[in-house]
Design a protein around this motif. Structure first.
Motif, short mmCIF file in Angstrom:
data_model
loop_
_atom_site.label_atom_id
_atom_site.label_comp_id
_atom_site.label_asym_id
_atom_site.label_seq_id
_atom_site.Cartn_x
_atom_site.Cartn_y
_atom_site.Cartn_z
N ARG A 23 -1.03 -0.91 12.44
CA ARG A 23 -1.46 0.35 13.19
C ARG A 23 -0.93 1.79 12.43
O ARG A 23 0.22 1.70 11.86
CB ARG A 23 -0.70 0.07 14.61
CG ARG A 23 -1.00 -1.00 15.46
CD ARG A 23 -0.45 -1.15 16.77
NE ARG A 23 -0.84 -0.27 17.51
CZ ARG A 23 -0.29 0.09 18.87
NH1 ARG A 23 0.67 -1.04 19.38
NH2 ARG A 23 -0.88 1.02 19.74
N ARG A 24 -1.87 2.70 12.67
CA ARG A 24 -1.64 3.93 11.98
C ARG A 24 -1.76 4.98 13.26
O ARG A 24 -2.81 4.97 14.20
CB ARG A 24 -2.72 4.25 11.03
CG ARG A 24 -2.68 3.15 9.92
CD ARG A 24 -1.77 3.41 8.68
NE ARG A 24 -2.08 2.11 7.66
CZ ARG A 24 -1.87 1.08 7.58
NH1 ARG A 24 -1.23 0.65 8.55
NH2 ARG A 24 -2.37 0.34 6.61
N ALA A 25 -0.88 6.01 13.03
CA ALA A 25 -1.04 7.10 14.15
C ALA A 25 -0.85 8.32 13.72
O ALA A 25 0.04 8.48 12.66
CB ALA A 25 0.00 6.74 15.38
N ASP A 26 -1.38 9.32 14.09
CA ASP A 26 -1.21 10.73 13.68
C ASP A 26 -1.48 11.78 15.00
O ASP A 26 -1.67 10.92 16.22
CB ASP A 26 -1.85 11.17 12.60
CG ASP A 26 -3.28 11.13 12.83
OD1 ASP A 26 -4.02 11.14 13.91
OD2 ASP A 26 -4.17 10.96 11.87
N VAL A 27 -1.45 12.93 14.81
CA VAL A 27 -1.99 13.89 16.34
C VAL A 27 -3.07 13.45 16.67
O VAL A 27 -3.34 13.90 17.89
CB VAL A 27 -1.83 15.24 15.37
CG1 VAL A 27 -0.34 15.72 15.15
CG2 VAL A 27 -2.63 15.66 14.44
N ARG A 28 -3.96 12.88 16.04
CA ARG A 28 -5.29 12.64 16.57
C ARG A 28 -5.39 11.53 17.57
O ARG A 28 -6.21 11.34 18.29
CB ARG A 28 -6.44 12.70 15.73
CG ARG A 28 -6.55 13.86 14.60
CD ARG A 28 -7.30 13.33 13.42
NE ARG A 28 -6.74 12.28 12.60
CZ ARG A 28 -7.13 11.91 11.38
NH1 ARG A 28 -8.33 12.17 11.07
NH2 ARG A 28 -6.32 11.06 10.75
N GLY A 29 -4.43 10.45 17.39
CA GLY A 29 -4.32 9.19 18.07
C GLY A 29 -4.05 8.05 17.17
O GLY A 29 -3.30 8.21 16.02
#
Length: 375
Positions: free
Chosen positions: A247-253
């Motif tokens: 899983r990868r997460a950033d400010v976009r989701g």
């Protein structure tokens, strides 16, 4: 559609014959147990009126003299029962070995067993089988493939003490030849063999296992690679599931890597399901299939064909995981939440309506037993 009777119905080959018959929609075969074989009258009653008797029972491992005696005895007991049948079968099919008559106690006993069955005067199909491999083989007994797969599934490394070329035949192909059905989308009664060295086999399986350990799909460029992979997967299930997904997460989701395939594509599709809706209720003989719930909550449940225990995986889109359907396990997906369920599906092959490799059967057995719950 034929009515069959089997000896050795509880063994490796016997189980695959019964699975194939389920897929074909044929009647359940009459099972002749080893206890039955001790009484010719019981055997005679069980084989009366059937179209084919498949003699699959045999002894493959142990003291050479005991192996030889066991194979001769089983054939003689079946022959005695055939002779007293009120309505003899139209044909007897013998699961013989390519080693028949090779001068070893096992090989010579297999050849003599064929002669014993032929002496009944009934039509005999003497089918010479190579090394069989496939799902749910017994390690250290059925084949080197089963042994290597179990070692790899347990995190070990196969050891090869003697390297030689072997010919491997997938057990469903052998089952199709013995049953007498033409080629289908998932089986080939011509029994195409994979010829390779034992060391190469170990390395090939180790490569499949190494790629799959992270949830990635290895290169599956031919039917034997697919079947070797399915055989390996059968030794991983259910202990290795569900598979955690990167899983990868950033400010976009967030981004979830649901399927990563080496050297191939397959087909990806998605579905929505209303609360309480069930999808599935079928099994596959060769197809590799992955379920990933992306939104909502669900239960994925599976049962091996012929068994009653059900394995259940509660899954949620809040923490997506992959559950790969093992071949010859009936499976279904049920929306257990109050909201719409969104599920991604991936298969290793394009859907072919003419040969879908999808065989309907309910997961919940008619004989209730306690469920096995997987965390």
């Amino acid at each position: 559609m034929l009515k069959l009777a089997l000896t050795g119905g509880g063994g490796f080959l016997g189980w695959h014959v019964r699975v194939l018959l389920r897929a074909l929609g044929w009647p359940e075969p009459v099972i002749i147990t080893r206890a039955d074989l001790a009484d010719p009258r019981v055997v005679g009653a069980k084989v009366s009126g059937v179209d084919r008797v498949l003699h699959l029972a045999g002894v493959n491992r142990g003291d050479p003299a005991e192996v030889a005696e066991g194979n001769l005895r089983l054939a003689a007991q079946l022959a005695a029962g055939l002779r007293v049948a009120a309505d003899p079968p139209a044909c007897v099919v013998y699961a013989n070995s390519v080693q028949a008559g090779n001068g070893t106690p096992y090989g010579d006993a297999k050849a003599d067993a064929a002669r014993i069955l032929a002496d009944t005067g009934m039509p005999l199909e003497d089918v010479l089988l190579s090394n069989l491999y496939g799902e749910h083989g017994r390690p250290h007994y059925n084949s080197a493939v089963a042994t290597f797969c179990r070692v790899l599934a347990e995190g070990g490394r196969p050891e090869v003490h003697t390297d030689r070329e072997i010919a491997l035949v997938h057990v469903t192909d052998a089952a199709a030849r013995l049953v007498g059905v033409p080629a289908g989308g998932s089986w080939d009664p011509t029994m195409p063999a994979l010829r390779l060295g034992v060391r190469e086999l170990a390395e090939r399986l180790a490569g499949l296992a190494a790629t799959y350990r992270t949830g990635e799909i290895p290169v599956l460029t031919d039917r034997h690679l697919v079947r070797l992979f399915n055989t390996y997967r059968s030794h991983c299930f259910p202990a290795h599931f569900p598979l955690a997904l990167p899983r990868r997460a950033d400010v976009r989701g967030e981004l979830v890597e649901t399927v990563k395939v080496h050297g191939g594509a397959g087909q990806t599709f998605s579905s929505t399901s209303h609360p309480g809706v069930t999808r599935g209720e079928h099994f596959h003989l060769a197809k590799v299939e992955r379920f990933v719930v992306l939104r909502g909550t669900a239960e994925i449940s599976l049962r091996r064909v012929g068994d009653t225990d059900v394995v259940r995986f509660p899954v949620s889109g809040d923490a997506p995981v992959a559950v790969d359907m093992p071949t010859m396990w009936v499976h279904k997906l049920v929306n257990t939440g109050d909201d719409e369920l969104v599920t991604l599906f991936w298969t290793n092959e394009l859907f072919d309506p003419a040969c879908p490799d999808t065989w309907p059967e309910p997961v919940e057995s008619r004989i209730p037993k306690p469920a096995v719950v997987a965390a």
